[in-house]
Enzyme design. Structure first.
Site, short mmCIF file in Angstrom:
data_model
loop_
_atom_site.label_atom_id
_atom_site.label_comp_id
_atom_site.label_asym_id
_atom_site.label_seq_id
_atom_site.Cartn_x
_atom_site.Cartn_y
_atom_site.Cartn_z
N CYS A 1 0.84 -1.21 0.00
CA CYS A 1 0.00 0.00 0.00
C CYS A 1 0.87 1.26 0.00
CB CYS A 1 -1.00 -0.04 1.17
SG CYS A 1 -2.34 1.14 0.94
N HIS B 1 -3.81 -4.79 0.60
CA HIS B 1 -3.33 -5.19 1.93
C HIS B 1 -3.38 -6.71 2.09
CE1 HIS B 1 -2.76 -1.34 4.01
NE2 HIS B 1 -3.71 -0.89 3.22
N GLU C 1 -1.89 -8.54 4.16
CA GLU C 1 -1.87 -8.93 5.59
C GLU C 1 -3.27 -9.02 6.18
OE1 GLU C 1 -1.22 -5.98 4.48
OE2 GLU C 1 -2.21 -4.52 5.77
#
Ligand code: MN
Length: 224
Positions: A109, A202, A204
């Site tokens: 990001c 993202h 994660e």
């Protein structure tokens, strides 16, 4: 190594703190790596090089906007938020050192944006496009690119998107390997030998349940 953030409130700490998003550390740990957090201090170039030399791989994580001065612009949008000169300085220094020393790098990001700006690129200060704020969207990847190999797919369908800026002018020695159907650049890689991958979404956020997203962290740690 994760470059950390200044945090105004933290539990169990008196006063301000340094830290990084927990999900990044968990994803690195699941991949078999040991996450370390570097505080965004005003480090000398030598100290930054020593920090980077002492680790096997780098993660640049999400966050607020980069000061447009770093890509030669004045603010042109009221939507800019979270600009922090110490975060900009620390991450630009670390990404340059990581590229010089050919460390594996996963830039997420804001991290992708830092990577692009460090290599002379610029950003769209505010996209104003629907579909990228707190939504899952698919990304079309170039067949055989590092990102597709790591994810095991050329068309990952559920990429968690939370951004209002995107790459405008591409930095030197980068190539575009992923786009949204609206044309937004969603993934870039360097053209050199080192494993350097930047994603605008993202991974994660869903890596604990989505092997495609976890695959990016697994590959980073394999390369480390
Ligand atoms: Mn997006």
């Amino acid at each position: 190594l994760i470059v950390g953030r200044e945090i105004s409130q933290a539990v169990g700490v008196r006063g301000e703190a340094f830290g990084a998003g927990r999900k990044y550390s968990l994803a690195i740990q699941r991949a078999g790596g040991v996450p370390l957090i570097l505080p965004p201090l005003d480090l000398s170039p030598t100290q930054v090089h020593e920090a980077v030399a002492g680790v096997d791989a780098i993660v640049l994580h999400g966050g607020g906007d980069i000061d447009p001065q770093h890509y030669g612009q004045s603010p042109t949008s009221d939507e800019l938020y979270g600009i922090n000169p110490r975060h900009d300085a620390a991450e630009l220094a670390v990404v340059r050192a990581a590229l010089e020393s050919e460390r594996p790098l996963l830039a997420i990001c804001r991290g992708l944006q830092i990577l692009n700006v460090a290599l002379g690129g610029s950003l769209v200060q505010h996209m104003g496009l629907p579909g990228h704020r707190e939504e899952f969207h698919p990304v079309d990847l170039v067949p055989g690119c590092r990102t597709a190999v790591a994810m095991g797919s050329e068309h990952p369908t559920r990429c968690h998107s939370f951004h209002h800026q995107a790459i405008d002018r591409l930095g030197s020695s980068l190539r575009i390997v992923g786009r949204h159907t609206d044309g937004t650049i969603e993934a870039v890689e360097t053209t050199g030998d080192a494993w350097v991958v930047g994603v605008q979404w993202h991974p994660e956020d869903s890596a604990d349940t989505d092997p495609q997203q976890q695959g990016l962290f697994d590959e980073l740690v394999r390369r480390a």
